[in-house]
Motif scaffolding. Structure first.
Motif, PDB file in Angstrom:
ATOM      1  N   LEU A 240       7.591  -8.396  -4.987  1.00  0.00           N
ATOM      2  CA  LEU A 240       6.557  -8.764  -4.018  1.00  0.00           C
ATOM      3  C   LEU A 240       5.621  -7.596  -3.747  1.00  0.00           C
ATOM      4  O   LEU A 240       4.480  -7.790  -3.332  1.00  0.00           O
ATOM      5  CB  LEU A 240       7.234  -9.210  -2.709  1.00  0.00           C
ATOM      6  CG  LEU A 240       6.367  -9.525  -1.493  1.00  0.00           C
ATOM      7  CD1 LEU A 240       5.429 -10.696  -1.779  1.00  0.00           C
ATOM      8  CD2 LEU A 240       7.240  -9.824  -0.277  1.00  0.00           C
ATOM      9  N   TYR A 241       6.101  -6.385  -4.006  1.00  0.00           N
ATOM     10  CA  TYR A 241       5.363  -5.186  -3.621  1.00  0.00           C
ATOM     11  C   TYR A 241       4.596  -4.542  -4.770  1.00  0.00           C
ATOM     12  O   TYR A 241       4.105  -3.426  -4.643  1.00  0.00           O
ATOM     13  CB  TYR A 241       6.334  -4.185  -2.989  1.00  0.00           C
ATOM     14  CG  TYR A 241       7.134  -4.834  -1.886  1.00  0.00           C
ATOM     15  CD1 TYR A 241       6.519  -5.239  -0.706  1.00  0.00           C
ATOM     16  CD2 TYR A 241       8.492  -5.111  -2.048  1.00  0.00           C
ATOM     17  CE1 TYR A 241       7.230  -5.874   0.297  1.00  0.00           C
ATOM     18  CE2 TYR A 241       9.216  -5.746  -1.049  1.00  0.00           C
ATOM     19  CZ  TYR A 241       8.580  -6.129   0.115  1.00  0.00           C
ATOM     20  OH  TYR A 241       9.296  -6.772   1.107  1.00  0.00           O
ATOM     21  N   GLY A 242       4.478  -5.241  -5.882  1.00  0.00           N
ATOM     22  CA  GLY A 242       3.680  -4.739  -6.979  1.00  0.00           C
ATOM     23  C   GLY A 242       4.512  -4.198  -8.113  1.00  0.00           C
ATOM     24  O   GLY A 242       5.730  -4.359  -8.156  1.00  0.00           O
TER      25      GLY A 242
ATOM     26  N   ILE B 204      -0.814   4.809   1.458  1.00  0.00           N
ATOM     27  CA  ILE B 204      -0.368   5.249   2.778  1.00  0.00           C
ATOM     28  C   ILE B 204       1.101   5.641   2.665  1.00  0.00           C
ATOM     29  O   ILE B 204       1.764   5.365   1.647  1.00  0.00           O
ATOM     30  CB  ILE B 204      -0.523   4.144   3.851  1.00  0.00           C
ATOM     31  CG1 ILE B 204       0.349   2.926   3.485  1.00  0.00           C
ATOM     32  CG2 ILE B 204      -1.980   3.734   4.008  1.00  0.00           C
ATOM     33  CD1 ILE B 204       0.388   1.864   4.564  1.00  0.00           C
ATOM     34  N   GLY B 205       1.639   6.257   3.705  1.00  0.00           N
ATOM     35  CA  GLY B 205       3.058   6.562   3.765  1.00  0.00           C
ATOM     36  C   GLY B 205       3.656   5.911   4.997  1.00  0.00           C
ATOM     37  O   GLY B 205       3.030   5.905   6.069  1.00  0.00           O
TER      38      GLY B 205
ATOM     39  N   LEU C 215       0.830  -1.210   0.000  1.00  0.00           N
ATOM     40  CA  LEU C 215       0.000   0.000   0.000  1.00  0.00           C
ATOM     41  C   LEU C 215       0.863   1.258   0.000  1.00  0.00           C
ATOM     42  O   LEU C 215       0.498   2.267  -0.616  1.00  0.00           O
ATOM     43  CB  LEU C 215      -0.941  -0.011   1.206  1.00  0.00           C
ATOM     44  CG  LEU C 215      -2.054  -1.066   1.157  1.00  0.00           C
ATOM     45  CD1 LEU C 215      -2.748  -1.182   2.511  1.00  0.00           C
ATOM     46  CD2 LEU C 215      -3.066  -0.748   0.065  1.00  0.00           C
ATOM     47  N   ALA C 216       2.014   1.181   0.660  1.00  0.00           N
ATOM     48  CA  ALA C 216       2.938   2.319   0.625  1.00  0.00           C
ATOM     49  C   ALA C 216       3.507   2.502  -0.776  1.00  0.00           C
ATOM     50  O   ALA C 216       3.648   3.631  -1.269  1.00  0.00           O
ATOM     51  CB  ALA C 216       4.067   2.103   1.630  1.00  0.00           C
TER      52      ALA C 216
ATOM     53  N   GLU D 179       7.537   2.752  -7.223  1.00  0.00           N
ATOM     54  CA  GLU D 179       8.020   2.795  -5.853  1.00  0.00           C
ATOM     55  C   GLU D 179       8.229   1.402  -5.263  1.00  0.00           C
ATOM     56  O   GLU D 179       8.850   1.256  -4.204  1.00  0.00           O
ATOM     57  CB  GLU D 179       7.032   3.564  -4.969  1.00  0.00           C
ATOM     58  CG  GLU D 179       6.992   5.052  -5.219  1.00  0.00           C
ATOM     59  CD  GLU D 179       6.258   5.409  -6.513  1.00  0.00           C
ATOM     60  OE1 GLU D 179       5.489   4.552  -7.006  1.00  0.00           O
ATOM     61  OE2 GLU D 179       6.478   6.511  -7.026  1.00  0.00           O
ATOM     62  N   ALA D 180       7.727   0.365  -5.940  1.00  0.00           N
ATOM     63  CA  ALA D 180       7.809  -0.991  -5.393  1.00  0.00           C
ATOM     64  C   ALA D 180       9.252  -1.439  -5.187  1.00  0.00           C
ATOM     65  O   ALA D 180       9.562  -2.138  -4.215  1.00  0.00           O
ATOM     66  CB  ALA D 180       7.076  -1.970  -6.308  1.00  0.00           C
TER      67      ALA D 180
END
Length: 428
Positions: free
Chosen positions: A309-311, A119-120, A113-114, A315-316
């Protein structure tokens, strides 16, 4: 030995290859027996209650050094807690409650989500007060936290928030003593921590942190944490249906019972302990094979197909580096040398340990050597005590730190033969 002239160039090469292969195979056999000796020493440790069952795996890349299932998933207890005559053998496929290994999943969804900008990581958690049932009033924090230095999502994920651990509250402990099958809402869990003294702002392990993270996931997505994990974590990683986030005491398939020993040969069956008591901090169920796959993904940030893993957002790529920004794990809590965002470091390996009524586990991965360790046992009681999987893992890690790598052994074998051949040529 005499070689015909036309074979004289082939013979040294054959000898080199044979020697290297022999050295490597001898080392592999020794490695397996050494690791199994470590497992035996912990499984049968004198002076400690017998472990009902255990599954242990150590891998070098995709090659198993040893994979072992020992003991029983079901002790066939009689009414007094004495093991019966028809126990059921532990299976690698048995589902187990995985306790705080759940934190690695919950924090992964937070990092996703970050990466998406929803979110941050350095958002003050006060931004989410009042959303999705989140109520922060009554949670005490270390005096170092103030308007210019607020508690952040990062603090929750790396255990530096100073929020007290609801699991250690009088309310939670009395609830467990009265009935381990009681169902709790996440808000009720947070309420147990309210009024408890703050812990130091330096690292102190608290389940309150990760329960709040799970509530934040639900608040910003509008979905249950279980649904979010299935869609964005379990399925992309390729985990089976045996990995899931339960909302009641039931298992969906064959499972290992969880036991608490009294040290005198009597066991209490804790299998019906309600996972809602742990929520995003420890509610999940999984299996040996799925956890082996998961720990490599969470320790590297890379899926089997090479994607993040983070998309797929720009920014992933930065999220794994954020995850591995460690702080010294020198406060109260399970053993780690350092701790990052939902991941710990022990002996320079990355992973997490967990303990729930009836179960103890650890999953660890060494990115430098591509080694994996998964240890799962079905025994843990109310009292704080030794964490057998962590102790076993530390001995395995220290073993590997004390022996040369297989490539080194092969190199030494080749070098030794090379010196021998050189000496013979000089003599000639």
């Amino acid at each position: 030995m005499f070689f015909p002239a036309k074979e004289c160039l082939r013979a040294p090469l054959a000898l080199l290859v044979l020697t290297a292969f022999w050295g490597g195979s001898q080392a592999a056999a020794s490695e397996q027996s050494d690791i199994e000796a470590i497992i035996d020493a912990h499984y049968d440790q004198p002076g400690r209650a017998d472990i009902p069952g255990m599954v242990v795996g150590v891998w070098q890349g995709d090659t198993a050094v040893t994979v072992s299932a020992r003991g029983y998933s079901d002790l066939d207890l009689d009414a007094s807690g004495v093991p019966g005559s028809n126990p059921v053998a532990m299976q690698y496929s048995d589902q187990m409650r995985i306790a705080s290994l759940t934190k690695t999943f919950t924090v992964t969804r937070i990092l996703q989500l970050a990466a998406e900008g929803v979110i941050g990581l350095d958002d003050p958690i006060s931004n989410y007060d009042g959303m999705g049932g989140i109520s922060l009033a009554g949670l005490n924090t270390d005096p170092s936290f103030n308007a210019s230095n607020p508690v952040t999502i990062r603090d929750l994920a790396r255990m530096t928030s100073s929020l007290a651990n609801y699991s250690a509250s009088e309310g939670m402990m009395n609830g467990l003593i009265n009935d381990i099958s009681t169902s709790y809402t996440e808000s009720q869990l947070i309420d147990f921590a309210k009024g408890m003294p703050a812990t130091p702002a330096t690292w102190t392990y608290s389940n309150t942190n990760t329960v709040l993270l799970g509530m934040i996931v639900e608040a910003v997505t509008g979905n249950s944490l279980g649904d979010e994990l299935r869609t964005h974590v379990f399925d992309p990683v390729g985990l089976s249906a045996d990995t899931y986030y339960p909302t009641d005491i039931n298992f969906t398939g064959e499972h290992a019972h969880g036991y608490g020993p009294d040290g005198e040969g009597i066991y209490e069956d804790f299998t019906a302990a309600n996972p809602t008591m742990a929520a995003g901090a420890g509610a999940m169920i999984s299996t040996f094979d799925d956890l082996r796959q998961w720990i490599e993904a969470v320790a590297t940030g890379i899926l089997a197909d090479g994607s993040s893993l983070y998309g797929d957002s720009p920014e992933a790529a930065a999220m794994q580096a954020e995850r591995l920004l460690m702080v010294a794990a020198d406060g109260a809590g399970p053993y780690y040398d350092e701790y990052g965002l939902g991941i710990g470091e022990i002996e320079e390996w990355l992973g997490h340990s967990g303990e729930f009524l009836g179960y103890q586990h650890i999953i660890m991965y060494d990115p430098e050597t591509d080694r994996t360790v998964v240890i799962m046992i079905n025994m843990a009681g109310f009292e704080d005590g030794e964490h057998v999987p962590t102790e076993m893992f530390i001995d395995i890690a220290k073993y590997y730190a004390s022996v040369p790598e297989p490539s080194t052994i092969a190199f030494l074998a080749l070098a030794g033969v090379g010196v021998l051949l050189l000496r013979r040529r000089l003599r000639a």
